[in-house]
Design a protein around this motif. Structure first.
Motif, PDB file in Angstrom:
ATOM      1  N   GLU A 170       0.828  -1.206   0.000  1.00 16.33           N
ATOM      2  CA  GLU A 170       0.000   0.000   0.000  1.00 16.33           C
ATOM      3  C   GLU A 170       0.863   1.258   0.000  1.00 16.33           C
ATOM      4  O   GLU A 170       0.526   2.259  -0.655  1.00 16.33           O
ATOM      5  CB  GLU A 170      -0.935  -0.005   1.218  1.00 16.33           C
ATOM      6  N   GLU A 171       1.975   1.239   0.730  1.00 14.45           N
ATOM      7  CA  GLU A 171       2.854   2.410   0.759  1.00 14.45           C
ATOM      8  C   GLU A 171       3.549   2.617  -0.582  1.00 14.45           C
ATOM      9  O   GLU A 171       3.737   3.757  -1.020  1.00 14.45           O
ATOM     10  CB  GLU A 171       3.895   2.234   1.872  1.00 14.45           C
ATOM     11  N   ASP A 172       3.952   1.538  -1.247  1.00 22.78           N
ATOM     12  CA  ASP A 172       4.564   1.678  -2.567  1.00 22.78           C
ATOM     13  C   ASP A 172       3.562   2.122  -3.620  1.00 22.78           C
ATOM     14  O   ASP A 172       3.934   2.736  -4.622  1.00 22.78           O
ATOM     15  CB  ASP A 172       5.195   0.346  -2.998  1.00 22.78           C
ATOM     16  N   HIS A 173       2.301   1.788  -3.406  1.00 22.69           N
ATOM     17  CA  HIS A 173       1.270   2.144  -4.397  1.00 22.69           C
ATOM     18  C   HIS A 173       0.849   3.604  -4.287  1.00 22.69           C
ATOM     19  O   HIS A 173       0.246   4.142  -5.233  1.00 22.69           O
ATOM     20  CB  HIS A 173       0.051   1.234  -4.227  1.00 22.69           C
ATOM     21  N   ARG A 174       1.174   4.270  -3.179  1.00 23.25           N
ATOM     22  CA  ARG A 174       0.797   5.674  -3.013  1.00 23.25           C
ATOM     23  C   ARG A 174       1.828   6.568  -3.711  1.00 23.25           C
ATOM     24  O   ARG A 174       2.817   6.999  -3.105  1.00 23.25           O
ATOM     25  CB  ARG A 174       0.704   6.033  -1.529  1.00 23.25           C
ATOM     26  N   HIS A 175       1.626   6.812  -4.963  1.00 22.30           N
ATOM     27  CA  HIS A 175       2.520   7.692  -5.730  1.00 22.30           C
ATOM     28  C   HIS A 175       1.712   8.321  -6.859  1.00 22.30           C
ATOM     29  O   HIS A 175       0.622   7.848  -7.226  1.00 22.30           O
ATOM     30  CB  HIS A 175       3.709   6.918  -6.303  1.00 22.30           C
ATOM     31  N   GLY A 176       2.237   9.412  -7.399  1.00 24.14           N
ATOM     32  CA  GLY A 176       1.571  10.098  -8.497  1.00 24.14           C
ATOM     33  C   GLY A 176       2.019   9.554  -9.849  1.00 24.14           C
ATOM     34  O   GLY A 176       2.678   8.522  -9.951  1.00 24.14           O
ATOM     35  N   ARG A 177       1.663  10.296 -10.878  1.00 27.33           N
ATOM     36  CA  ARG A 177       2.035   9.905 -12.228  1.00 27.33           C
ATOM     37  C   ARG A 177       3.384  10.515 -12.591  1.00 27.33           C
ATOM     38  O   ARG A 177       3.950  11.327 -11.857  1.00 27.33           O
ATOM     39  CB  ARG A 177       0.980  10.387 -13.223  1.00 27.33           C
ATOM     40  N   ALA A 178       3.892  10.116 -13.734  1.00 25.20           N
ATOM     41  CA  ALA A 178       5.161  10.649 -14.218  1.00 25.20           C
ATOM     42  C   ALA A 178       4.958  12.038 -14.829  1.00 25.20           C
ATOM     43  O   ALA A 178       3.869  12.374 -15.312  1.00 25.20           O
ATOM     44  CB  ALA A 178       5.761   9.701 -15.258  1.00 25.20           C
ATOM     45  N   TRP A 179       5.999  12.871 -14.818  1.00 21.75           N
ATOM     46  CA  TRP A 179       5.954  14.187 -15.417  1.00 21.75           C
ATOM     47  C   TRP A 179       5.937  14.053 -16.944  1.00 21.75           C
ATOM     48  O   TRP A 179       6.642  13.223 -17.515  1.00 21.75           O
ATOM     49  CB  TRP A 179       7.159  15.019 -15.003  1.00 21.75           C
ATOM     50  N   ALA A 180       5.132  14.888 -17.588  1.00 20.82           N
ATOM     51  CA  ALA A 180       5.046  14.888 -19.045  1.00 20.82           C
ATOM     52  C   ALA A 180       6.043  15.898 -19.622  1.00 20.82           C
ATOM     53  O   ALA A 180       6.475  16.839 -18.951  1.00 20.82           O
ATOM     54  CB  ALA A 180       3.630  15.225 -19.511  1.00 20.82           C
ATOM     55  N   VAL A 181       6.393  15.704 -20.882  1.00 23.95           N
ATOM     56  CA  VAL A 181       7.331  16.609 -21.546  1.00 23.95           C
ATOM     57  C   VAL A 181       6.724  17.998 -21.674  1.00 23.95           C
ATOM     58  O   VAL A 181       7.429  19.024 -21.549  1.00 23.95           O
ATOM     59  CB  VAL A 181       7.732  16.042 -22.918  1.00 23.95           C
ATOM     60  N   GLU A 182       5.421  18.079 -21.943  1.00 19.31           N
ATOM     61  CA  GLU A 182       4.764  19.383 -22.078  1.00 19.31           C
ATOM     62  C   GLU A 182       4.854  20.197 -20.801  1.00 19.31           C
ATOM     63  O   GLU A 182       4.929  21.429 -20.831  1.00 19.31           O
ATOM     64  CB  GLU A 182       3.292  19.185 -22.473  1.00 19.31           C
TER      65      GLU A 182
END
Length: 256
Positions: free
Chosen positions: A116-128
């Motif tokens: 559960e702790e590893d799953h709490r993350h956001g998405r990757a940064w986009a180039v835009e």
């Protein structure tokens, strides 16, 4: 009668000769048979029960246990140390909370987090999104990704040692998103490098730009002044420039 006696003697001599030849033949056959049925000797020439000269022979290289009856252990007579099984008697190890090695652990400072702790993350940064970031922001974001990957690598090594049986899938997904962010940072920096190279080519053909580094880089040679109007046209353009900069120029900066 004399002829019969000679015949009898001749027959007796022939029988003795045949018996002697049979005996010799039997002895030869027995000799050959004995050679055929003789058991083969052992290959090694050393005695079967010879004691080896190497006293360490038979000791295990992995377990460090000697072969019984061949290797004598050197014991000095001192008592061997006993492990301390009582947790209250353990020596407390004091470490600095700001130690550099804590950077290889997460904020909770645990070796293996839960799924559960590893799953709490956001998405990757986009180039835009990264195209609008400054050089300092991209530099900080890059090393934040490096630190995050070091934490994930430390957790993976501990997971392989303990073998808890969970967390591999969540850690792999998190590591992949961090790598996607690093790939996007490289993409944005590559675009800026190509844009800089194109700007250098254009500046080399412009007579108003000096790239030697010995003075101001931009030296305008001519001014757009209408000779018929004179100074009035110049003053009118000077008054119009601030309005242009406050309006359209500000919007253009946001687009870059």
């Amino acid at each position: 009668m004399r002829g019969l006696g000679n015949t009898t003697t001749a027959l007796r001599d022939l029988a003795a000769l045949l018996a002697r030849g049979h005996a010799q033949h039997k002895e030869g056959a027995n000799a050959i048979r004995s050679l055929i049925h003789t058991p083969s000797r052992s290959f090694h020439t050393s005695h079967q029960y010879a004691i080896p000269r190497n006293r360490s022979r038979g000791a295990s290289a992995l377990r460090r246990q000697p072969y019984p009856g061949r290797v004598s252990l050197q014991y000095l007579g001192d008592d061997l140390p006993q492990p301390v099984t009582d947790p209250s008697k353990h020596t407390e190890v004091v470490t600095s909370p700001n130690h550099g090695l804590w950077g290889f652990f997460n904020k909770e400072r645990v070796s293996i987090p839960t799924p559960e702790e590893d799953h709490r993350h956001g998405r990757a940064w986009a180039v835009e999104e990264l195209r609008h970031k400054s050089w300092d922001d991209l530099h900080k974001l890059w090393w934040a990704c490096v630190k995050e990957r070091n934490i994930l690598a430390t957790q993976q090594l501990e997971r392989e040692r303990v073998k808890p049986g969970y967390g591999e899938s969540e850690a792999y997904t998190r590591n992949r998103l961090v790598r996607d962010t690093q790939r996007a940072i490289k993409h944005a920096l590559t675009e800026r490098y190509y844009a800089w190279q194109e700007a250098l080519k254009v500046a080399e053909l412009d007579s108003d730009i000096d790239l030697s580094g010995k003075g101001p880089a931009y030296n305008p040679q001519t001014l757009d002044v209408d000779p018929s109007t004179g100074a009035e046209a110049l003053s009118s353009t000077d008054e119009a420039v601030p309005e242009l900069e406050s309006g359209a120029k500000g919007d253009r900066r946001l687009e870059l």
